[in-house]
Design a protein around this motif. Structure first.
Motif, PDB file in Angstrom:
ATOM      1  N   ALA A 284      50.809  31.254  55.246  1.00  0.00           N
ATOM      2  CA  ALA A 284      50.484  32.530  54.594  1.00  0.00           C
ATOM      3  C   ALA A 284      51.584  32.902  53.609  1.00  0.00           C
ATOM      4  CB  ALA A 284      50.315  33.628  55.642  1.00  0.00           C
ATOM      5  N   ARG A 285      52.801  32.588  53.978  1.00  0.00           N
ATOM      6  CA  ARG A 285      53.929  32.853  53.075  1.00  0.00           C
ATOM      7  C   ARG A 285      53.789  32.034  51.785  1.00  0.00           C
ATOM      8  NH1 ARG A 285      58.953  30.802  51.909  1.00  0.00           N
ATOM      9  NH2 ARG A 285      60.415  32.414  51.222  1.00  0.00           N
ATOM     10  N   ASP A 286      53.416  30.761  51.959  1.00  0.00           N
ATOM     11  CA  ASP A 286      53.210  29.906  50.777  1.00  0.00           C
ATOM     12  C   ASP A 286      52.109  30.481  49.891  1.00  0.00           C
ATOM     13  OD1 ASP A 286      55.127  28.223  51.695  1.00  0.00           O
ATOM     14  OD2 ASP A 286      53.731  26.776  52.578  1.00  0.00           O
ATOM     15  N   LEU A 287      51.023  30.909  50.527  1.00  0.00           N
ATOM     16  CA  LEU A 287      49.910  31.484  49.767  1.00  0.00           C
ATOM     17  C   LEU A 287      50.385  32.741  49.028  1.00  0.00           C
ATOM     18  CD1 LEU A 287      46.891  31.602  49.023  1.00  0.00           C
ATOM     19  CD2 LEU A 287      46.489  32.833  51.176  1.00  0.00           C
ATOM     20  N   GLN A 288      51.144  33.538  49.743  1.00  0.00           N
ATOM     21  CA  GLN A 288      51.667  34.771  49.140  1.00  0.00           C
ATOM     22  C   GLN A 288      52.484  34.466  47.881  1.00  0.00           C
ATOM     23  OE1 GLN A 288      54.872  37.039  51.177  1.00  0.00           O
ATOM     24  NE2 GLN A 288      53.396  38.719  51.176  1.00  0.00           N
ATOM     25  N   GLN A 289      53.309  33.434  47.986  1.00  0.00           N
ATOM     26  CA  GLN A 289      54.143  33.074  46.823  1.00  0.00           C
ATOM     27  C   GLN A 289      53.283  32.636  45.640  1.00  0.00           C
ATOM     28  OE1 GLN A 289      57.889  31.391  47.573  1.00  0.00           O
ATOM     29  NE2 GLN A 289      58.047  33.338  48.626  1.00  0.00           N
ATOM     30  N   GLN A 290      52.261  31.844  45.964  1.00  0.00           N
ATOM     31  CA  GLN A 290      51.370  31.377  44.882  1.00  0.00           C
ATOM     32  C   GLN A 290      50.680  32.569  44.211  1.00  0.00           C
ATOM     33  OE1 GLN A 290      48.711  28.016  45.804  1.00  0.00           O
ATOM     34  NE2 GLN A 290      49.912  27.679  47.660  1.00  0.00           N
ATOM     35  N   LEU A 291      50.221  33.521  45.035  1.00  0.00           N
ATOM     36  CA  LEU A 291      49.505  34.673  44.475  1.00  0.00           C
ATOM     37  C   LEU A 291      50.453  35.540  43.660  1.00  0.00           C
ATOM     38  CD1 LEU A 291      47.171  35.676  47.464  1.00  0.00           C
ATOM     39  CD2 LEU A 291      46.685  34.186  45.514  1.00  0.00           C
ATOM     40  N   LYS A 292      51.666  35.710  44.176  1.00  0.00           N
ATOM     41  CA  LYS A 292      52.629  36.549  43.448  1.00  0.00           C
ATOM     42  C   LYS A 292      53.002  35.916  42.113  1.00  0.00           C
ATOM     43  CE  LYS A 292      54.449  39.583  46.892  1.00  0.00           C
ATOM     44  NZ  LYS A 292      55.510  40.032  47.760  1.00  0.00           N
ATOM     45  N   GLU A 293      53.144  34.592  42.138  1.00  0.00           N
ATOM     46  CA  GLU A 293      53.450  33.895  40.876  1.00  0.00           C
ATOM     47  C   GLU A 293      52.339  34.088  39.850  1.00  0.00           C
ATOM     48  OE1 GLU A 293      54.353  29.827  41.916  1.00  0.00           O
ATOM     49  OE2 GLU A 293      56.099  30.509  43.079  1.00  0.00           O
ATOM     50  N   ALA A 294      51.128  34.257  40.360  1.00  0.00           N
ATOM     51  CA  ALA A 294      49.982  34.482  39.458  1.00  0.00           C
ATOM     52  C   ALA A 294      49.828  35.960  39.116  1.00  0.00           C
ATOM     53  CB  ALA A 294      48.708  33.959  40.113  1.00  0.00           C
ATOM     54  N   GLY A 295      50.775  36.765  39.569  1.00  0.00           N
ATOM     55  CA  GLY A 295      50.776  38.187  39.246  1.00  0.00           C
ATOM     56  C   GLY A 295      49.826  39.011  40.092  1.00  0.00           C
ATOM     57  N   LEU A 296      49.424  38.462  41.250  1.00  0.00           N
ATOM     58  CA  LEU A 296      48.491  39.193  42.115  1.00  0.00           C
ATOM     59  C   LEU A 296      49.236  39.910  43.239  1.00  0.00           C
ATOM     60  CD1 LEU A 296      45.778  36.392  42.412  1.00  0.00           C
ATOM     61  CD2 LEU A 296      45.594  38.498  41.076  1.00  0.00           C
TER      62      LEU A 296
END
Lengths: 317, 96, 406
Positions: A284-296
């Motif tokens: 979930a942390r990895d997913l969070q990082q990916q989403l944050k990098e995409a500005g979400l």
């Protein structure tokens, strides 16, 4: 806020569908008597509980439907589809998939393909007790495979929920199964249980502990005539679970039945439970990082940690 | 008679306590090992020699380092709880 | 050194692993307060089981659970010395194996025994003691005066007391182990004899008397008042006759009877789970109190066996236990909580569910009575020291001894 009783699970039959970790080993039909069903509904109404009927795979007698429909409810096995293998396509928005760890890993790409079709996917691992440390890497990879699809869907404004990956993004405190404190189960015999699994155990004469004595063999926590009586109820709450209360794998099921079965104490999770929950937390942390990098937006930051089982770092608490 | 003559550090105490324990262990092992068990017997004899030497070296080194009071026929003793060193003897002048 | 005998702690207390062999479930005695409800003559440990248990423990030297600095190999029964031949064989094997494997415990081990003392002068027992002298810790249980001892500690199948057969061995025991201590158990019936009994043990030359009330729910109305009276009487004699200079009774401890903070003082009392016990069939337990012969109402808490090893999941509840999680609000808020003991096995046995997280509180009123008497003891002693001009010296020199935990 401490959890409080909100849900009443009514097992309509001994063969009602299993919808969580525990398999239902009961094969002989034993329909809940209609008077018992009425009493259960009345209990639910008076306690202000949301009713969740758990259906068997056969049609109920017609007279049951009128009783069932007399109150607001959810139908598990109907409204909520429960499957034991990965389908090619889904027919409901809300799907429970009960899989072995090996099947989850083997079908990770089929699962990923389902994600665009669901609003919510609940994955229940049915053999957590046999999870080995050697499976960690493969489980992690399978979670990553789902993550890749989820990230793309979120970026394209679709937001399917997958319990083991996306729940953690929005949680800021423990949200577990809460058997006995947030929900209770009433079985066809009119007795209460912490969850269906405890009823199965009692019916099968399976004890969670070796050489159970008769004195301790009953797993019920009261009945519809005399009400609920949960001994040591306080031990079901998070503040009485030393390992869990310091943990931030907030989405973990913290399955009381598995605790009871594997560590013999309802408030203590097994190594398997902790490791699986932490692999999911880290995914979930990895997913969070990916989403944050995409500005979400993706919830409060999930911190990096260097353990998979809080027990291993208990000296640092 | 005992006379307090000094004190060592806890680390130094641990060193001699380990050697003391080992020496006792070897002595009690010697009571049950016979030359029939050649390999272990040989290992024991060697270890007894080495441990004895280390034991004596510790006292020599510490005595030199701390310059404890001593006397002919006297022995030093250590209290493992307090790390204190005592001079023990029934005849030397230190007790007078 | 200032003249108050400080209570002794067990050897390497806190830094050693205790491994207990339940060598037999047989005993010559049938003590009325004994918690061992399943004693029998059949379950004697075979050598092969003992050897496998030792091999298992030593093979797992690198397991964090066995990484302690030292080890206490503990022998319990029933009466352990009934199996002196087996014990001798076990100890010889342990010594040789520790040495052969270059195991770090070779530099730090003890063999420990709790015996009823009846066989203490037996030739085989004495030969064993001579052979292992520097590594032994032997406690003989003598309950006090003849009438107190014989009230409970009677021979199996008869009402004959065992006092005479034990007391004759005390001089030999004290000669061999001058710092030895005894463990006295108090149940309801023998409260009237506490004071005379402790004084009697002092007279026998036993410098330290460790004494505790049974944890089981046996206490009658008024027992706490009687108990307090006995302790006050005992306190008077100890102080008036200055016995505190040479003798110590664990009932009187300076630190007890204070409130405890849940954050700063939250450690578990009991060491179960950190210990390992093995029985005659090779099953492992977190402590002997979880073996079937110790339990009235619950099933044994078996954590593994010599063939399959230890199931670490079964140890997790024990190793995450803390004081406040298992205590009820009354205990948490108790103003005299410090020093109040519990036995995890009794907690489990008395619990409403299968848990080690429910603290049994049958001992509550006895602890409170002890605290009142203990306060009396220290207030009286402090005053005496003050009047003798020794109070300041005492405050400066006495070590802060922490309570001995199970």
């Amino acid at each position: 806020m401490k959890p409080y009783l909100q849900y009443l699970v009514i097992l309509l039959d001994d063969t009602s569908v299993a919808y969580c970790h525990a398999n239902n080993p009961l094969t002989k039909r034993n329909l809940m008597p209609i008077d018992t069903l009425k009493k259960a509904i009345l209990f639910g109404m008076k306690q202000n509980l949301m009713i969740q009927y758990v259906y068997p795979d056969y049609e109920l007698p017609a007279e049951y439907n009128e009783v069932i429909e007399s109150i607001d409810h959810v139908k598990i096995g109907k409204d909520v589809q429960v499957l034991n293998e990965v389908p090619k396509a889904v027919i409901t928005d809300n799907l429970v998939l009960r899989l072995t760890i090996a099947d989850f890993i083997a079908h990770q790409y089929d699962l990923a393909a389902l994600l665009p079709q669901v609003k919510r996917l609940n994955i229940c691992l049915t053999d957590m007790e046999s999870f080995t440390d050697a499976q960690q890497e493969n489980y992690k990879k399978a979670l990553a495979a789902l993550n890749a699809v989820l990230a793309n869907l979120y970026k394209s404004q679709q937001q399917p929920q997958v319990n083991i990956l996306t729940d953690r993004l929005t949680l800021t405190e423990m949200h577990n199964c809460e058997a006995g404190i947030g929900n209770i189960t009433v079985a066809p015999n009119g007795k209460f249980y912490l969850c269906p699994a405890f009823y199965y155990d009692e019916k099968m004469g399976i004890s969670n502990r070796m050489n159970h004595k008769a004195k301790d063999a009953s797993r019920s926590i009261g009945d519809l005539d005399n009400g609920l009586e949960i001994p040591n109820k306080h031990l079901l709450y998070l503040d009485h679970a030393p390992l869990c209360r310091i943990c931030d794998a907030y989405h973990c099921n913290r399955c009381i039945w598995l605790n009871d079965r594997l560590t013999w104490d309802s408030n203590t999770p097994s190594h398997q439970q902790c490791v699986i929950a932490h692999l999911e937390r880290n995914a979930a942390r990895d997913l969070q990082q990916q989403l944050k990098e995409a500005g979400l937006q993706a919830g409060d930051e999930i911190k990096e940690i260097n353990y998979l089982d809080p027990f291993d770092v208990k000296e640092t608490w | 008679m005992k006379k307090l003559v000094g004190q060592v550090t806890p680390e130094e105490k641990n060193e001699i306590q380990t050697l003391f324990e080992r020496r006792n262990g070897l002595n009690e092992l010697a009571k049950i090992l016979t030359a029939d068990n050649a390999e272990l017997y040989e290992k024991l004899v060697k270890d007894m020699g080495e441990t004895g030497t280390k034991f004596q070296n510790w006292w020599n080194t510490m005595a030199k380092k701390y310059n404890w009071e001593g006397c002919e026929n006297g022995n030093w003793e250590i209290n493992f709880d307090t790390c204190e060193i005592y001079l023990v003897d029934g005849t030397c002048s230190c007790k007078k | 050194m200032f003249g108050i005998k400080e209570q002794q702690l067990d050897w390497n207390s806190g830094t050693s692993k205790t491994i207990t062999f339940i060598v037999t479930k047989d005993c010559q005695l049938a003590c009325k307060y004994c918690y061992l409800v399943g004693k029998n003559e059949k379950e004697r440990m075979p050598w092969e089981v003992a050897k496998s248990a030792i091999d298992y423990v030593l093979d797992n030297e690198n397991d964090p659970d066995f990484a302690t600095e030292g080890v206490i190999w503990d022998f319990i029964g029933g009466e352990p010395f009934l199996e002196i031949d087996l014990i001798d064989q076990i100890c010889d094997y342990i010594k040789s194996e520790l040495f052969r494997r270059n195991h770090h415990w070779f530099n730090s081990y003890r063999f420990s025994f709790s015996t009823n003392g009846i066989n203490y002068d037996n030739e085989k027992v004495q030969r064993f003691i001579e052979k292992n002298k520097t590594h032994l810790s032997i406690g003989i249980t003598i309950d006090g005066t003849r009438r107190k001892h014989d009230l409970n500690r009677v021979y199996k199948g008869t009402e004959k007391g065992s006092y005479d057969d034990v007391v004759r061995n005390i001089p030999l025991w004290l000669k061999q182990f001058p710092n030895a201590s005894t463990k006295v158990t108090i149940s309801s019936a023998d409260i009237p004899y506490i004071s005379e009994s402790v004084l009697h043990l002092f007279e026998l030359g036993i410098g330290q008397v460790n004494i505790n009330c049974v944890f089981e729910d046996v206490w009658a109305d008024g027992d706490d008042i009687l108990f307090e009276d006995q302790l006050v009487k005992l306190a008077d004699v100890i102080i008036d006759r200055s016995l505190y200079k040479e003798f110590a009774c664990s009932f009187f401890a300076e630190h007890i009877g204070k409130p405890m903070d849940c954050k700063l003082r939250n450690q578990n009392w009991c060491g179960s789970g950190k210990m390992l016990a093995v029985d005659a069939v090779g099953n492992f337990y977190p402590c002997t109190r979880f073996a079937q012969y110790s339990l009235r109402d619950k099933e044994a808490w078996i954590i593994g066996n010599i063939h399959d090893g230890i199931d670490k999941n079964k140890l997790r509840p024990f190793l995450t236990l803390d004081r406040c999680t298992q205590s009820n609000p009354e205990c948490i808020d108790c103003e005299v909580a410090e020093g109040c003991a519990w036995c995890q096995g009794e907690n489990y046995d008395a619990a409403k569910t299968h848990t080690v997280f429910q603290r049994a509180t049958a001992i509550c009123k006895m602890h409170k009575a002890r605290v009142r008497a203990n306060n009396y003891y220290w207030n009286k002693l402090y005053r005496k020291l003050e009047l003798e001009g020794k109070r300041e010296e005492f405050e400066k020199t006495h070590p802060n001894v922490k309570p001995e935990i199970c």
